[in-house]
Design an enzyme around this catalytic site. Structure first.
Site, short mmCIF file in Angstrom:
data_model
loop_
_atom_site.label_atom_id
_atom_site.label_comp_id
_atom_site.label_asym_id
_atom_site.label_seq_id
_atom_site.Cartn_x
_atom_site.Cartn_y
_atom_site.Cartn_z
N GLY A 29 24.75 -43.11 -13.97
CA GLY A 29 25.73 -43.53 -14.94
C GLY A 29 25.24 -44.76 -15.67
O GLY A 29 24.30 -45.43 -15.23
N TYR A 30 25.89 -45.08 -16.77
CA TYR A 30 25.48 -46.19 -17.62
C TYR A 30 26.49 -47.32 -17.55
O TYR A 30 27.68 -47.12 -17.77
CB TYR A 30 25.26 -45.71 -19.06
CG TYR A 30 24.01 -44.87 -19.13
CD1 TYR A 30 22.79 -45.45 -19.41
CD2 TYR A 30 24.05 -43.51 -18.84
CE1 TYR A 30 21.63 -44.71 -19.42
CE2 TYR A 30 22.90 -42.76 -18.84
CZ TYR A 30 21.70 -43.36 -19.13
OH TYR A 30 20.55 -42.62 -19.12
N VAL A 31 25.98 -48.52 -17.26
CA VAL A 31 26.79 -49.73 -17.19
C VAL A 31 26.89 -50.35 -18.57
O VAL A 31 27.92 -50.89 -18.95
CB VAL A 31 26.18 -50.74 -16.18
CG1 VAL A 31 26.95 -52.04 -16.18
CG2 VAL A 31 26.14 -50.12 -14.79
N GLU A 82 30.40 -46.02 -17.73
CA GLU A 82 31.20 -45.44 -18.79
C GLU A 82 30.73 -44.01 -19.05
O GLU A 82 29.59 -43.66 -18.76
CB GLU A 82 31.03 -46.24 -20.08
CG GLU A 82 31.47 -47.68 -19.96
CD GLU A 82 31.29 -48.42 -21.27
OE1 GLU A 82 31.84 -47.95 -22.28
OE2 GLU A 82 30.58 -49.43 -21.27
N ASN A 144 19.37 -39.31 -22.11
CA ASN A 144 20.42 -39.25 -21.10
C ASN A 144 21.63 -40.11 -21.49
O ASN A 144 22.76 -39.75 -21.20
CB ASN A 144 19.87 -39.69 -19.74
CG ASN A 144 19.09 -38.58 -19.06
OD1 ASN A 144 19.64 -37.55 -18.71
ND2 ASN A 144 17.81 -38.80 -18.88
#
Length: 154
Positions: A29-31, A82, A144
């Site tokens: 996941g992306y912070v 997010e 991604n």
């Protein structure tokens, strides 16, 4: 600071599966996603990493990656990332002396299969395995971060 030099391709058939030496389970996941860089949390099998990547210039970008505790990564993915958490199986294929990574996406991106190869230089010559299709290096549609649904491409 490290540099990531990577080319990316669509995959046209399933022959990579019989060629794979191992398979990894990945969840990420992306912070943070900014135009100039991203911060990603990844769990790969039973290990976890936080990675900061700079802006792509063709096949090249800055990259910093650090191993972090698995429990911390799980909490970050659950609490502070997010967009869509990306889940995929990565098949590791050795071909003509090079390591190819073939990602088979699950969930929202079921059916998408991408192959990547990291290189020592942007102009390195490579022999393409039989499963390789169209090259999509530099096409943001296949980043991604874009697949997670929180980054846009122009």
């Amino acid at each position: 600071m490290g540099k990531e030099i990577e080319r990316k391709f669509l995959v046209k058939d399933q022959s990579f599966k019989s060629m794979a030496s191992s398979v990894d389970r990945i969840e990420q996941g992306y912070v943070s996603l900014r135009p100039g860089g991203t911060v990603r949390v990844r769990i790969k099998n039973d290990r976890a990493f936080i990675t900061v990547k700079g802006l792509n210039t063709g096949a090249v970008r800055d990259e910093w990656e650090y191993e972090i505790p698995l429990n911390d990564a799980r909490e970050m993915i659950d609490r502070v990332t997010e967009g869509t958490v990306i889940k995929k199986c990565r098949y590791n294929v050795d071909y003509e002396g090079r390591k190819w990574e073939v990602d088979v996406f699950e969930g929202a991106h079921q059916g998408l299969v991408l192959a990547e190869i990291e290189l020592e230089s942007a102009d390195a010559q490579i022999e393409l395995p039989p499963f390789i299709g169209e090259e999509v290096t530099g096409n943001p549609q296949y980043y991604n971060s874009v697949l997670s649904g929180i980054s846009k491409f122009n």
